[in-house]
Design a protein around this motif. Structure first.
Motif, PDB file in Angstrom:
ATOM      1  N   PHE A  44     -12.051  75.949  12.417  1.00  0.00           N
ATOM      2  CA  PHE A  44     -11.110  74.832  12.448  1.00  0.00           C
ATOM      3  C   PHE A  44     -11.728  73.523  11.978  1.00  0.00           C
ATOM      4  CE2 PHE A  44      -8.828  77.904  15.017  1.00  0.00           C
ATOM      5  CZ  PHE A  44      -7.581  77.814  14.422  1.00  0.00           C
ATOM      6  N   GLU A  45     -13.048  73.421  11.942  1.00  0.00           N
ATOM      7  CA  GLU A  45     -13.685  72.206  11.445  1.00  0.00           C
ATOM      8  C   GLU A  45     -13.459  71.996   9.948  1.00  0.00           C
ATOM      9  OE1 GLU A  45     -17.674  72.619  12.963  1.00  0.00           O
ATOM     10  OE2 GLU A  45     -17.200  71.300  14.659  1.00  0.00           O
ATOM     11  N   GLN A  46     -12.985  73.022   9.244  1.00  0.00           N
ATOM     12  CA  GLN A  46     -12.663  72.831   7.829  1.00  0.00           C
ATOM     13  C   GLN A  46     -11.496  71.866   7.656  1.00  0.00           C
ATOM     14  OE1 GLN A  46     -10.771  76.202   5.714  1.00  0.00           O
ATOM     15  NE2 GLN A  46     -10.537  77.140   7.731  1.00  0.00           N
ATOM     16  N   PHE A  47     -10.697  71.657   8.702  1.00  0.00           N
ATOM     17  CA  PHE A  47      -9.555  70.750   8.640  1.00  0.00           C
ATOM     18  C   PHE A  47      -9.914  69.342   9.088  1.00  0.00           C
ATOM     19  CE2 PHE A  47      -7.861  75.030   9.447  1.00  0.00           C
ATOM     20  CZ  PHE A  47      -7.165  75.194   8.266  1.00  0.00           C
ATOM     21  N   GLY A  48     -11.048  69.188   9.742  1.00  0.00           N
ATOM     22  CA  GLY A  48     -11.475  67.882  10.233  1.00  0.00           C
ATOM     23  C   GLY A  48     -12.227  68.025  11.545  1.00  0.00           C
ATOM     24  N   ALA A  49     -12.559  66.876  12.124  1.00  0.00           N
ATOM     25  CA  ALA A  49     -13.345  66.862  13.361  1.00  0.00           C
ATOM     26  C   ALA A  49     -12.585  67.523  14.510  1.00  0.00           C
ATOM     27  CB  ALA A  49     -13.702  65.435  13.736  1.00  0.00           C
ATOM     28  N   VAL A  50     -13.295  68.402  15.225  1.00  0.00           N
ATOM     29  CA  VAL A  50     -12.737  69.121  16.373  1.00  0.00           C
ATOM     30  C   VAL A  50     -13.362  68.541  17.632  1.00  0.00           C
ATOM     31  CG1 VAL A  50     -12.671  71.355  17.538  1.00  0.00           C
ATOM     32  CG2 VAL A  50     -12.314  71.229  15.069  1.00  0.00           C
ATOM     33  N   SER A  51     -12.526  68.096  18.576  1.00  0.00           N
ATOM     34  CA  SER A  51     -13.058  67.545  19.819  1.00  0.00           C
ATOM     35  C   SER A  51     -13.270  68.621  20.878  1.00  0.00           C
ATOM     36  CB  SER A  51     -12.164  66.432  20.354  1.00  0.00           C
ATOM     37  OG  SER A  51     -10.873  66.910  20.614  1.00  0.00           O
ATOM     38  N   ASP A  52     -12.514  69.739  20.782  1.00  0.00           N
ATOM     39  CA  ASP A  52     -12.675  70.820  21.749  1.00  0.00           C
ATOM     40  C   ASP A  52     -12.163  72.122  21.138  1.00  0.00           C
ATOM     41  OD1 ASP A  52     -13.325  71.927  24.295  1.00  0.00           O
ATOM     42  OD2 ASP A  52     -11.217  71.862  24.868  1.00  0.00           O
ATOM     43  N   ALA A  53     -12.879  73.204  21.376  1.00  0.00           N
ATOM     44  CA  ALA A  53     -12.453  74.527  20.905  1.00  0.00           C
ATOM     45  C   ALA A  53     -12.984  75.554  21.891  1.00  0.00           C
ATOM     46  CB  ALA A  53     -12.996  74.800  19.510  1.00  0.00           C
ATOM     47  N   ILE A  54     -12.082  76.376  22.401  1.00  0.00           N
ATOM     48  CA  ILE A  54     -12.498  77.365  23.395  1.00  0.00           C
ATOM     49  C   ILE A  54     -11.703  78.657  23.224  1.00  0.00           C
ATOM     50  CG2 ILE A  54     -10.915  76.473  25.143  1.00  0.00           C
ATOM     51  CD1 ILE A  54     -13.137  77.236  27.215  1.00  0.00           C
ATOM     52  N   VAL A  55     -12.432  79.766  23.284  1.00  0.00           N
ATOM     53  CA  VAL A  55     -11.815  81.091  23.307  1.00  0.00           C
ATOM     54  C   VAL A  55     -11.729  81.482  24.779  1.00  0.00           C
ATOM     55  CG1 VAL A  55     -12.078  83.521  22.661  1.00  0.00           C
ATOM     56  CG2 VAL A  55     -12.766  81.733  21.053  1.00  0.00           C
ATOM     57  N   VAL A  57     -11.632  83.732  28.017  1.00  0.00           N
ATOM     58  CA  VAL A  57     -12.218  85.017  28.376  1.00  0.00           C
ATOM     59  C   VAL A  57     -11.768  85.442  29.772  1.00  0.00           C
ATOM     60  CG1 VAL A  57     -14.256  84.771  26.910  1.00  0.00           C
ATOM     61  CG2 VAL A  57     -14.333  83.954  29.249  1.00  0.00           C
ATOM     62  N   ASP A  58     -11.736  86.736  29.994  1.00  0.00           N
ATOM     63  CA  ASP A  58     -11.401  87.297  31.296  1.00  0.00           C
ATOM     64  C   ASP A  58     -12.588  87.059  32.221  1.00  0.00           C
ATOM     65  OD1 ASP A  58     -11.523  89.597  33.336  1.00  0.00           O
ATOM     66  OD2 ASP A  58      -9.474  89.745  32.546  1.00  0.00           O
ATOM     67  N   ARG A  59     -12.348  86.469  33.364  1.00  0.00           N
ATOM     68  CA  ARG A  59     -13.444  86.148  34.293  1.00  0.00           C
ATOM     69  C   ARG A  59     -14.174  87.382  34.809  1.00  0.00           C
ATOM     70  NH1 ARG A  59     -10.944  81.432  38.160  1.00  0.00           N
ATOM     71  NH2 ARG A  59     -10.121  80.185  36.465  1.00  0.00           N
ATOM     72  N   SER A  60     -13.441  88.440  35.064  1.00  0.00           N
ATOM     73  CA  SER A  60     -14.074  89.611  35.659  1.00  0.00           C
ATOM     74  C   SER A  60     -14.854  90.441  34.641  1.00  0.00           C
ATOM     75  CB  SER A  60     -13.039  90.484  36.374  1.00  0.00           C
ATOM     76  OG  SER A  60     -12.058  90.923  35.457  1.00  0.00           O
ATOM     77  N   THR A  61     -14.387  90.507  33.394  1.00  0.00           N
ATOM     78  CA  THR A  61     -15.075  91.348  32.404  1.00  0.00           C
ATOM     79  C   THR A  61     -15.892  90.552  31.393  1.00  0.00           C
ATOM     80  OG1 THR A  61     -13.217  91.325  30.850  1.00  0.00           O
ATOM     81  CG2 THR A  61     -13.224  93.059  32.536  1.00  0.00           C
ATOM     82  N   GLY A  62     -15.579  89.259  31.238  1.00  0.00           N
ATOM     83  CA  GLY A  62     -16.283  88.445  30.253  1.00  0.00           C
ATOM     84  C   GLY A  62     -15.807  88.691  28.821  1.00  0.00           C
ATOM     85  N   ARG A  63     -14.778  89.513  28.662  1.00  0.00           N
ATOM     86  CA  ARG A  63     -14.255  89.825  27.319  1.00  0.00           C
ATOM     87  C   ARG A  63     -13.182  88.822  26.921  1.00  0.00           C
ATOM     88  NH1 ARG A  63     -12.680  95.886  26.706  1.00  0.00           N
ATOM     89  NH2 ARG A  63     -12.655  95.174  24.547  1.00  0.00           N
ATOM     90  N   SER A  64     -13.037  88.636  25.623  1.00  0.00           N
ATOM     91  CA  SER A  64     -12.029  87.733  25.085  1.00  0.00           C
ATOM     92  C   SER A  64     -10.635  88.172  25.499  1.00  0.00           C
ATOM     93  CB  SER A  64     -12.117  87.710  23.564  1.00  0.00           C
ATOM     94  OG  SER A  64     -11.012  87.028  23.008  1.00  0.00           O
ATOM     95  N   ARG A  65      -9.779  87.204  25.804  1.00  0.00           N
ATOM     96  CA  ARG A  65      -8.380  87.501  26.133  1.00  0.00           C
ATOM     97  C   ARG A  65      -7.507  87.473  24.881  1.00  0.00           C
ATOM     98  NH1 ARG A  65      -6.366  84.017  30.924  1.00  0.00           N
ATOM     99  NH2 ARG A  65      -4.619  85.452  30.700  1.00  0.00           N
ATOM    100  N   GLY A  66      -8.104  87.189  23.729  1.00  0.00           N
ATOM    101  CA  GLY A  66      -7.370  87.238  22.468  1.00  0.00           C
ATOM    102  C   GLY A  66      -6.671  85.954  22.075  1.00  0.00           C
ATOM    103  N   PHE A  67      -6.950  84.872  22.808  1.00  0.00           N
ATOM    104  CA  PHE A  67      -6.362  83.590  22.424  1.00  0.00           C
ATOM    105  C   PHE A  67      -7.305  82.461  22.795  1.00  0.00           C
ATOM    106  CE2 PHE A  67      -5.002  84.030  26.811  1.00  0.00           C
ATOM    107  CZ  PHE A  67      -5.030  82.744  27.322  1.00  0.00           C
ATOM    108  N   GLY A  68      -7.022  81.291  22.255  1.00  0.00           N
ATOM    109  CA  GLY A  68      -7.846  80.132  22.541  1.00  0.00           C
ATOM    110  C   GLY A  68      -7.080  78.859  22.243  1.00  0.00           C
ATOM    111  N   PHE A  69      -7.768  77.736  22.412  1.00  0.00           N
ATOM    112  CA  PHE A  69      -7.181  76.426  22.151  1.00  0.00           C
ATOM    113  C   PHE A  69      -8.156  75.599  21.340  1.00  0.00           C
ATOM    114  CE2 PHE A  69      -5.180  77.895  26.024  1.00  0.00           C
ATOM    115  CZ  PHE A  69      -3.842  77.605  25.799  1.00  0.00           C
ATOM    116  N   VAL A  70      -7.610  74.834  20.413  1.00  0.00           N
ATOM    117  CA  VAL A  70      -8.424  73.922  19.621  1.00  0.00           C
ATOM    118  C   VAL A  70      -7.753  72.559  19.661  1.00  0.00           C
ATOM    119  CG1 VAL A  70      -7.307  74.533  17.429  1.00  0.00           C
ATOM    120  CG2 VAL A  70      -9.591  73.545  17.398  1.00  0.00           C
ATOM    121  N   THR A  71      -8.563  71.508  19.819  1.00  0.00           N
ATOM    122  CA  THR A  71      -8.057  70.137  19.843  1.00  0.00           C
ATOM    123  C   THR A  71      -8.771  69.356  18.762  1.00  0.00           C
ATOM    124  OG1 THR A  71      -7.753  70.308  22.232  1.00  0.00           O
ATOM    125  CG2 THR A  71      -7.682  68.096  21.279  1.00  0.00           C
ATOM    126  N   PHE A  72      -7.990  68.714  17.913  1.00  0.00           N
ATOM    127  CA  PHE A  72      -8.552  67.917  16.831  1.00  0.00           C
ATOM    128  C   PHE A  72      -8.738  66.478  17.274  1.00  0.00           C
ATOM    129  CE2 PHE A  72      -6.607  71.465  14.592  1.00  0.00           C
ATOM    130  CZ  PHE A  72      -7.624  71.805  13.719  1.00  0.00           C
TER     131      PHE A  72
END
Length: 112
Positions: A44-55, A57-72
């Motif tokens: 997402f930094e190809q579009f400009g400065a990113v202030s926050d980006a997080i994928v 994860v499931d707390r019990s397994t540590g695996r990705s939940r398949g979604f995330g959030f990005v804030t520009f």
């Protein structure tokens, strides 16, 4: 049957708070399970400065939940992200849309 032709992104960015501000936070769904926070942010930094980006994860397994959030950091970066026709990360097309503001993030009319 799905149409194999690429779709045009005709969505307009949402504006919150009545001040004409563009939503800078995006929900990104359909992420590949191999994706970590670093690669997610780097894409997402190809579009400009990113202030926050997080994928997320499931707390019990540590695996990705398949979604995330990005804030520009800037409205222009968020607009550039929305103008992109498709987003492909690690060989997988992902869904990127404006995140709805939560109850503590403004946009609400609240209480009493």
């Amino acid at each position: 049957r799905r149409d194999p032709r690429p779709r045009k992104n005709t969505r307009k960015p949402r504006r919150y708070g009545g001040r004409g501000r563009v939503a800078r936070k995006f929900f990104v769904g359909g992420l590949p399970s191999s994706l970590g926070d670093g690669d997610f942010r780097a894409y997402f930094e190809q579009f400009g400065a990113v202030s926050d980006a997080i994928v997320m994860v499931d707390r019990s397994t540590g695996r990705s939940r398949g979604f995330g959030f990005v804030t520009f950091a800037m409205d222009e970066s968020a607009l550039a992200c929305m103008r992109a026709k498709r987003h492909e990360i690690h060989g997988k097309y992902v869904d990127c849309k404006s995140a709805e503001p939560g109850p503590n993030e403004g946009g609400g009319g609240g209480g009493g």
